[in-house]
Design an enzyme around this catalytic site. Structure first.
Site, PDB file in Angstrom:
ATOM      1  N   CYS A  47      44.745  30.608  49.838  1.00  0.00           N
ATOM      2  CA  CYS A  47      44.887  32.062  49.894  1.00  0.00           C
ATOM      3  C   CYS A  47      44.932  32.656  48.492  1.00  0.00           C
ATOM      4  O   CYS A  47      45.704  32.207  47.637  1.00  0.00           O
ATOM      5  CB  CYS A  47      46.155  32.432  50.666  1.00  0.00           C
ATOM      6  SG  CYS A  47      46.573  34.188  50.603  1.00  0.00           S
ATOM      7  N   CYS A  50      48.685  34.347  47.894  1.00  0.00           N
ATOM      8  CA  CYS A  50      49.944  33.614  47.918  1.00  0.00           C
ATOM      9  C   CYS A  50      50.488  33.390  46.508  1.00  0.00           C
ATOM     10  O   CYS A  50      49.717  33.292  45.535  1.00  0.00           O
ATOM     11  CB  CYS A  50      49.758  32.270  48.622  1.00  0.00           C
ATOM     12  SG  CYS A  50      49.820  32.348  50.426  1.00  0.00           S
ATOM     13  N   HIS A 123      53.111  33.785  53.703  1.00  0.00           N
ATOM     14  CA  HIS A 123      51.753  34.012  54.189  1.00  0.00           C
ATOM     15  C   HIS A 123      51.727  34.374  55.671  1.00  0.00           C
ATOM     16  O   HIS A 123      50.792  35.047  56.127  1.00  0.00           O
ATOM     17  CB  HIS A 123      50.918  32.743  53.947  1.00  0.00           C
ATOM     18  CG  HIS A 123      49.475  32.874  54.312  1.00  0.00           C
ATOM     19  ND1 HIS A 123      48.550  33.468  53.471  1.00  0.00           N
ATOM     20  CD2 HIS A 123      48.784  32.485  55.426  1.00  0.00           C
ATOM     21  CE1 HIS A 123      47.350  33.429  54.047  1.00  0.00           C
ATOM     22  NE2 HIS A 123      47.468  32.851  55.227  1.00  0.00           N
ATOM     23  N   ASN A 161      45.254  47.637  56.387  1.00  0.00           N
ATOM     24  CA  ASN A 161      44.357  47.206  57.445  1.00  0.00           C
ATOM     25  C   ASN A 161      44.895  45.880  57.968  1.00  0.00           C
ATOM     26  O   ASN A 161      44.926  44.894  57.236  1.00  0.00           O
ATOM     27  CB  ASN A 161      42.927  47.000  56.930  1.00  0.00           C
ATOM     28  CG  ASN A 161      42.300  48.303  56.466  1.00  0.00           C
ATOM     29  OD1 ASN A 161      42.522  49.353  57.048  1.00  0.00           O
ATOM     30  ND2 ASN A 161      41.509  48.232  55.406  1.00  0.00           N
ATOM     31  N   SER A 169      40.284  41.453  54.705  1.00  0.00           N
ATOM     32  CA  SER A 169      39.549  40.336  54.103  1.00  0.00           C
ATOM     33  C   SER A 169      40.428  39.133  53.821  1.00  0.00           C
ATOM     34  O   SER A 169      39.923  38.065  53.473  1.00  0.00           O
ATOM     35  CB  SER A 169      38.878  40.792  52.793  1.00  0.00           C
ATOM     36  OG  SER A 169      39.845  41.262  51.876  1.00  0.00           O
ATOM     37  N   HIS A 172      46.871  37.220  54.442  1.00  0.00           N
ATOM     38  CA  HIS A 172      48.204  37.355  53.840  1.00  0.00           C
ATOM     39  C   HIS A 172      48.667  38.799  54.011  1.00  0.00           C
ATOM     40  O   HIS A 172      47.924  39.736  53.697  1.00  0.00           O
ATOM     41  CB  HIS A 172      48.150  36.997  52.352  1.00  0.00           C
ATOM     42  CG  HIS A 172      49.507  36.865  51.732  1.00  0.00           C
ATOM     43  ND1 HIS A 172      50.087  35.636  51.458  1.00  0.00           N
ATOM     44  CD2 HIS A 172      50.410  37.794  51.332  1.00  0.00           C
ATOM     45  CE1 HIS A 172      51.272  35.818  50.910  1.00  0.00           C
ATOM     46  NE2 HIS A 172      51.496  37.132  50.832  1.00  0.00           N
ATOM     47  N   HIS A 174      49.503  42.270  53.500  1.00  0.00           N
ATOM     48  CA  HIS A 174      49.361  43.110  52.320  1.00  0.00           C
ATOM     49  C   HIS A 174      48.784  44.469  52.709  1.00  0.00           C
ATOM     50  O   HIS A 174      48.238  44.647  53.796  1.00  0.00           O
ATOM     51  CB  HIS A 174      48.444  42.455  51.277  1.00  0.00           C
ATOM     52  CG  HIS A 174      46.992  42.453  51.663  1.00  0.00           C
ATOM     53  ND1 HIS A 174      46.466  41.591  52.620  1.00  0.00           N
ATOM     54  CD2 HIS A 174      45.941  43.221  51.236  1.00  0.00           C
ATOM     55  CE1 HIS A 174      45.171  41.806  52.754  1.00  0.00           C
ATOM     56  NE2 HIS A 174      44.824  42.796  51.936  1.00  0.00           N
ATOM     57  N   GLN A 176      47.102  48.274  50.607  1.00  0.00           N
ATOM     58  CA  GLN A 176      46.384  48.700  49.413  1.00  0.00           C
ATOM     59  C   GLN A 176      46.788  50.117  49.039  1.00  0.00           C
ATOM     60  O   GLN A 176      47.326  50.863  49.853  1.00  0.00           O
ATOM     61  CB  GLN A 176      44.877  48.633  49.642  1.00  0.00           C
ATOM     62  CG  GLN A 176      44.351  47.249  49.958  1.00  0.00           C
ATOM     63  CD  GLN A 176      42.828  47.229  50.059  1.00  0.00           C
ATOM     64  OE1 GLN A 176      42.118  47.560  49.115  1.00  0.00           O
ATOM     65  NE2 GLN A 176      42.330  46.841  51.221  1.00  0.00           N
TER      66      GLN A 176
END
Length: 387
Positions: A47, A50, A123, A161, A169, A172, A174, A176
């Site tokens: 990943c 990570c 993760h 997303n 994409s 993990h 997350h 933006q």
């Protein structure tokens, strides 16, 4: 509500949506998604997000233990080349790609910056799996990033997303943050209509909407003293929700400690409810809309003091756009009439809100989170099998 086809108006954007309740009963012989939940692991050596791993751009992540923010290695927006640390200004007369000298085809420079917010080092644990304390840390990170970036940029878009169905994409957990020196279309539409409403009524459009929904109750999903979650009257997506602070707040940075604590709790309840609806990790795109900038340093504290006296034009809010329609394998697509004319929905917002309330009542104790006049189990959780 009966099966009468009708249109509903979105006062935030000035657009309409077609509501056709009778179509929810139609047989489904269309496409299906693959609903696979990968096994959760705390650390994936492959990943790029990570702790301690090398990212695709060659930079190695630190061994972070909480939230971790970095500039996107493949940003969609960049600062102006002439001054990388400041937003660029439009250059009148400059040739832009695809520009038409006659003025019919126009383009303009677009500058900004893009950051990635890793919610935590694990993760396999997203916001729905995290404690309220951990989610509160994410809320604080969102607010701090917004406060910093809005000092320079016109628009700061915090978003997530979730799931491959929404184009994530990397699995993990997350989100933006994209900033821009111009006001994007959705933000511009909301800005225009909130300003028009305030000019006409002297009150906030969304605070007026909160008062309306509180009286109606039927579209409320979660409700506490600081926050309200509704399936908006004008919702396009089947289980779309709108998350609103009950008191005047223009930006994330203005949220006080109590509001941030309760937001962490409400987010956990909402996301758990989404997952429980189909007993599957619910994909979605979510994002915060706050007052456009730039906001000079110290503006947040001044705005917090002023909002205690009166309502402002803008009211902070978050949109949740989940695409699932009937099951983890059947999703809503905007095609045909919706692309060529206007969005349409089959499941009414009232029905969707009832189903979310019902499943949340089974998942949580329901204390102080369900509207008092509605029975949480009056609508059965949605477990539609295609016929």
């Amino acid at each position: 509500m009966d099966d009468t086809t009708h249109r509903r108006f979105n006062p935030l954007t000035g657009r309409w949506v077609l509501v056709s309740p009778g179509r929810v009963r139609r047989p489904w012989h269309g496409g299906r998604e693959t609903a696979v939940t990968p096994p959760a692991v705390a650390h994936d050596p492959a990943c790029h997000l990570c702790p301690g791993n090398e990212r695709a751009g060659g930079v190695r992540n630190p061994d972070y233990r909480g939230t971790y923010v970095f500039t996107n290695d493949f940003p969609a927006l960049r600062p102006a080349a002439s001054d990388p640390d400041q937003p660029g200004a439009d250059q009148p007369g400059a040739d832009q790609p695809g520009a038409d000298q006659g003025g019919l085809l126009r383009s303009a420079p677009a500058h900004g910056t893009c950051r990635v917010v890793c919610f935590g080092p694990d993760h396999g644990r997203g916001l729905v799996d995290m404690s309220s304390f951990e989610v509160r840390a994410v809320v604080d990170t969102w607010a701090a990033q917004e406060a910093e970036l809005s000092e320079r940029w016109r628009w700061v878009q915090v978003f997530e997303n979730r799931g491959t169905a929404m184009g994530a994409s990397n699995p993990h957990p997350h989100g933006q943050i994209w900033t821009c020196d111009a006001l994007p279309d959705e933000a511009a539409a909301e800005d225009t209509h909130q300003r028009e409403h305030f000019a006409q009524s002297g009150s906030s459009l969304l605070l007026d909407y909160i008062r309306t929904e509180t009286r109606a109750e039927e579209r409320i999903v979660l409700d506490d003293q600081d926050w309200l979650v509704v399936v908006p009257f004008w919702a396009v997506w089947p289980f779309e929700t709108l998350l609103l602070p009950r008191r005047p707040v223009q930006r994330l940075a203005e949220l006080d400690h109590a509001q941030r604590d309760s937001l962490a709790d409400v987010l956990g309840r909402l996301l758990a409810g989404y997952d429980a609806l189909f007993d599957h990790p619910f994909p979605f795109s979510m994002g915060w809309h706050g007052a456009p900038g730039p906001h000079p340093a110290g503006a947040a504290s001044r705005a917090t003091r002023s909002r205690r006296r009166s309502e402002g034009v803008w009211q902070l809010h978050a949109h949740f756009y989940p695409p699932l329609l009937r099951s983890p394998t059947i999703r809503k697509h905007l095609v045909g009439y919706e692309m060529l004319a206007e969005p349409a929905r089959d499941l009414t917002p009232e029905d969707a809100a009832g189903r979310l309330r019902a499943v949340m009542a089974q998942t949580w104790d329901g204390e102080a989170t369900l509207p008092g006049g509605l029975e949480p189990t009056s609508v059965a959780p949605l477990r539609i099998r295609p016929v």
